[in-house]
Design a protein around this motif. Structure first.
Motif, PDB file in Angstrom:
ATOM      1  N   PHE A 187      43.273  38.271  57.029  1.00  0.00           N
ATOM      2  CA  PHE A 187      42.845  38.357  55.635  1.00  0.00           C
ATOM      3  C   PHE A 187      41.702  37.388  55.396  1.00  0.00           C
ATOM      4  O   PHE A 187      41.708  36.260  55.894  1.00  0.00           O
ATOM      5  CB  PHE A 187      44.001  38.013  54.684  1.00  0.00           C
ATOM      6  CG  PHE A 187      45.059  39.072  54.579  1.00  0.00           C
ATOM      7  CD1 PHE A 187      45.043  39.981  53.540  1.00  0.00           C
ATOM      8  CD2 PHE A 187      46.065  39.162  55.529  1.00  0.00           C
ATOM      9  CE1 PHE A 187      46.017  40.952  53.436  1.00  0.00           C
ATOM     10  CE2 PHE A 187      47.042  40.128  55.444  1.00  0.00           C
ATOM     11  CZ  PHE A 187      47.026  41.029  54.389  1.00  0.00           C
ATOM     12  N   LEU A 188      40.734  37.828  54.606  1.00  0.00           N
ATOM     13  CA  LEU A 188      39.640  36.955  54.178  1.00  0.00           C
ATOM     14  C   LEU A 188      40.008  36.395  52.812  1.00  0.00           C
ATOM     15  O   LEU A 188      40.140  37.134  51.843  1.00  0.00           O
ATOM     16  CB  LEU A 188      38.328  37.733  54.103  1.00  0.00           C
ATOM     17  CG  LEU A 188      37.091  36.926  53.717  1.00  0.00           C
ATOM     18  CD1 LEU A 188      36.771  35.902  54.795  1.00  0.00           C
ATOM     19  CD2 LEU A 188      35.902  37.844  53.475  1.00  0.00           C
ATOM     20  N   ILE A 189      40.196  35.084  52.736  1.00  0.00           N
ATOM     21  CA  ILE A 189      40.624  34.427  51.504  1.00  0.00           C
ATOM     22  C   ILE A 189      39.429  33.760  50.843  1.00  0.00           C
ATOM     23  O   ILE A 189      38.684  33.005  51.475  1.00  0.00           O
ATOM     24  CB  ILE A 189      41.703  33.353  51.792  1.00  0.00           C
ATOM     25  CG1 ILE A 189      42.830  33.947  52.654  1.00  0.00           C
ATOM     26  CG2 ILE A 189      42.246  32.775  50.496  1.00  0.00           C
ATOM     27  CD1 ILE A 189      43.562  35.095  52.011  1.00  0.00           C
ATOM     28  N   ILE A 190      39.220  34.063  49.556  1.00  0.00           N
ATOM     29  CA  ILE A 190      38.134  33.457  48.796  1.00  0.00           C
ATOM     30  C   ILE A 190      38.622  32.131  48.216  1.00  0.00           C
ATOM     31  O   ILE A 190      39.558  32.092  47.423  1.00  0.00           O
ATOM     32  CB  ILE A 190      37.655  34.389  47.673  1.00  0.00           C
ATOM     33  CG1 ILE A 190      37.081  35.681  48.259  1.00  0.00           C
ATOM     34  CG2 ILE A 190      36.612  33.683  46.801  1.00  0.00           C
ATOM     35  CD1 ILE A 190      36.661  36.689  47.219  1.00  0.00           C
ATOM     36  N   ASP A 191      37.988  31.032  48.615  1.00  0.00           N
ATOM     37  CA  ASP A 191      38.341  29.699  48.125  1.00  0.00           C
ATOM     38  C   ASP A 191      37.538  29.299  46.901  1.00  0.00           C
ATOM     39  O   ASP A 191      38.038  28.606  46.020  1.00  0.00           O
ATOM     40  CB  ASP A 191      38.121  28.660  49.240  1.00  0.00           C
ATOM     41  CG  ASP A 191      38.975  28.920  50.463  1.00  0.00           C
ATOM     42  OD1 ASP A 191      40.179  29.161  50.290  1.00  0.00           O
ATOM     43  OD2 ASP A 191      38.431  28.901  51.590  1.00  0.00           O
ATOM     44  N   HIS A 192      36.296  29.742  46.849  1.00  0.00           N
ATOM     45  CA  HIS A 192      35.423  29.328  45.742  1.00  0.00           C
ATOM     46  C   HIS A 192      34.308  30.349  45.562  1.00  0.00           C
ATOM     47  O   HIS A 192      33.732  30.826  46.535  1.00  0.00           O
ATOM     48  CB  HIS A 192      34.816  27.943  46.026  1.00  0.00           C
ATOM     49  CG  HIS A 192      33.864  27.482  44.971  1.00  0.00           C
ATOM     50  ND1 HIS A 192      34.287  26.907  43.797  1.00  0.00           N
ATOM     51  CD2 HIS A 192      32.499  27.518  44.919  1.00  0.00           C
ATOM     52  CE1 HIS A 192      33.236  26.600  43.064  1.00  0.00           C
ATOM     53  NE2 HIS A 192      32.142  26.961  43.702  1.00  0.00           N
ATOM     54  N   VAL A 193      34.024  30.699  44.313  1.00  0.00           N
ATOM     55  CA  VAL A 193      32.904  31.588  44.019  1.00  0.00           C
ATOM     56  C   VAL A 193      32.390  31.249  42.626  1.00  0.00           C
ATOM     57  O   VAL A 193      33.158  30.855  41.741  1.00  0.00           O
ATOM     58  CB  VAL A 193      33.328  33.074  44.113  1.00  0.00           C
ATOM     59  CG1 VAL A 193      34.343  33.425  43.044  1.00  0.00           C
ATOM     60  CG2 VAL A 193      32.121  33.990  44.016  1.00  0.00           C
TER      61      VAL A 193
END
Length: 199
Positions: A187-193
Motif C-alpha cells: 500500500f502507498l500511504i500518504i503522510d503529507h500533502v
C-alpha cells in the motif's frame, strides 16, 4: 484540490503526456514537487486473487520477439507524426465499450505479471500472477461490466444480451482462472500533502 494538466515541454514538439508514461518516476517526482507530497509504503496481508492457467491450457499465443517496443517511463517516446501509425508499445492497455455493450479490455505485448497488474486495477482485490508462463502475449477480453466494479463503467444503455462477467470471460476467452487467495499487498500511504500554490 485543483486539477492539474500535465504537459511535456513545448519546445520538444510534444503534447499531453499519455497515462502510461506518467505511471512511474515522472509522476512521483511531479507530485512530490507540486503538492508537496510525502509517502511511504506498507505491506499488509490481504485477500487477493491467484491467477493460474485453466486445465485446458491458454487460449492466447505468445507474440514474436520484437513485436512491441518496451516503454521507458523515465524517457517516454515522442508521439507519432500526423498520419503515422501509433507505435506498438509493450504492456499498453486499451479499454472501452465493445459493439455489444460489454466492456472491452485489450493489453498488447504483455507478460502474465503485467496483465495481472492491469486486472488488479479493475477488480476488488490484487491479482497475483501464479501462472508460471513466460513470454509476452496480446490479451483481448470482453465481459459484462460490473457497475460497482472499479473502472468497469460503460456509457449508454446496456445490452439485454450481456456477456459473461470478467472471471468467467477470463477462463472462456483467455484460459486464465482467478481463485480467492491471501497474500502480501503493498500500500502507498500518504503522510503529507498540501494544496498547490497558484502557477
Amino acid at each position: 484540490m485543483d486539477a492539474v494538466q500535465i504537459l511535456q515541454p513545448v519546445g520538444e514538439g510534444r503534447g499531453p503526456v499519455r497515462t502510461e508514461m506518467m505511471a512511474g518516476p515522472m509522476l512521483q517526482t511531479l507530485l512530490e514537487e507540486r503538492f508537496p507530497l510525502k509517502t511511504h509504503r506498507e505491506t499488509r496481508e490481504m485477500p487477493t486473487y491467484a491467477m493460474t492457467v485453466v486445465k485446458g491450457g491458454l487460449k492466447v499465443q505468445p507474440v514474436a520477439e520484437g513485436a512491441c517496443t518496451p516503454i521507458d517511463l523515465s524517457h517516454p517516446p515522442a508521439p507519432p507524426k500526423p498520419g503515422d501509425p501509433a507505435p506498438s508499445v509493450c504492456g499498453l492497455m486499451i479499454m472501452g465499450p465493445s459493439g455489444k455493450g460489454d466492456m472491452m479490455m485489450e493489453v498488447r505485448g504483455s507478460t502474465m505479471t503485467q496483465f495481472a497488474q492491469r486486472l488488479s486495477g479493475r477488480l476488488d482485490r490484487t491479482v497475483v500472477d501464479k501462472a508460471n508462463v513466460a513470454g509476452q502475449f496480446n490479451f483481448h477480453l470482453e465481459f459484462a461490466p460490473d457497475p460497482d466494479g472499479r473502472g468497469q463503467s460503460v456509457p449508454g444503455d446496456q445490452s439485454s444480451e450481456a456477456g459473461p462477467g470478467v472471471l468467467v470471460a477470463l477462463q472462456e476467452q483467455i484460459g486464465l482462472k482467478l481463485s480467492a487467495d491471501k497474500g502480501p499487498v503493498v500500500f502507498l500511504i500518504i503522510d503529507h500533502v498540501e494544496k498547490p500554490s497558484a502557477n
